[in-house]
Design a protein around this motif. Structure first.
Motif, PDB file in Angstrom:
ATOM      1  N   GLU A 123       0.833  -1.199   0.000  1.00  0.00           N
ATOM      2  CA  GLU A 123       0.000   0.000   0.000  1.00  0.00           C
ATOM      3  C   GLU A 123       0.869   1.251   0.000  1.00  0.00           C
ATOM      4  N   LEU A 126       2.057   2.038  -3.483  1.00  0.00           N
ATOM      5  CA  LEU A 126       1.015   2.690  -4.276  1.00  0.00           C
ATOM      6  C   LEU A 126       0.881   4.153  -3.866  1.00  0.00           C
ATOM      7  N   ARG A 129       3.645   6.227  -5.271  1.00  0.00           N
ATOM      8  CA  ARG A 129       3.443   6.501  -6.705  1.00  0.00           C
ATOM      9  C   ARG A 129       2.399   7.597  -6.894  1.00  0.00           C
TER      10      ARG A 129
END
Length: 169
Positions: A123, A126, A129
């Motif tokens: 997580e 992500l 990003r």
């Protein structure tokens, strides 16, 4: 003066929940969208979906519309992230995006338990990003430096709301 509604967005770890709690502590009407409005659903249709996928973390649009239409509070803050914000963002008088540097983001996420979003390494990858690309937050929002102490972050948001309100008259 009419009722004003503001959205406070940002990637996970930027401080949306903390800002919401501080606004409430100061007596403002603040909705924690991640806890009070969210569910797993299709961002386009709103149809509920099973499981948990970040891209399906959406807010109940009818609840947002109802809360925005409620004239009981002079000002309301909606704090949290939603993948379907394009379906209701035009209802707000202003949108703020909490911004932090990557080191602050990583430090905050590292302190989360594994059962909280951002607590697992996959997580966090992500979120890193999304932090870099800003693809998950509204464009054309007012940027707020959320690395400052919480009281100063909230003071900054409130001063920008007052300035916007004075400009509307």
């Amino acid at each position: 003066m009419g009722v004003r509604n503001y959205l406070i967005e940002g990637v996970s770890g930027t401080g949306k929940t903390s800002v919401c709690e501080e606004l409430r502590r100061r007596g403002y009407h603040a909705i924690n969208g991640d806890r009070e409005l969210s569910y797993q659903g299709d961002p386009e249709t709103g149809e509920p979906l099973d499981g948990f996928v970040h891209e399906h973390h959406i807010w109940d649009v009818d609840k947002v519309k109802s809360l925005v239409a409620d004239q009981c509070n002079a000002i309301s803050f909606f704090c949290g992230g939603s993948r379907n914000f394009p379906r209701f963002i035009d209802l707000f008088d202003g949108v703020f995006v909490l911004e932090v540097d990557v080191d602050t983001l990583n430090r905050r996420l590292a302190g989360r338990p594994e059962d909280e979003w951002g607590g697992k390494s996959s997580e966090r990858e992500l979120i890193a990003r999304l932090h870099a690309t800003k693809e998950d937050v509204p464009k054309n929002a007012v940027s707020i430096d959320a690395t400052a102490p919480l009281a100063r972050v909230v003071d900054d948001i409130l001063s920008k709301c007052r300035a916007a309100d004075q400009g509307a008259h």
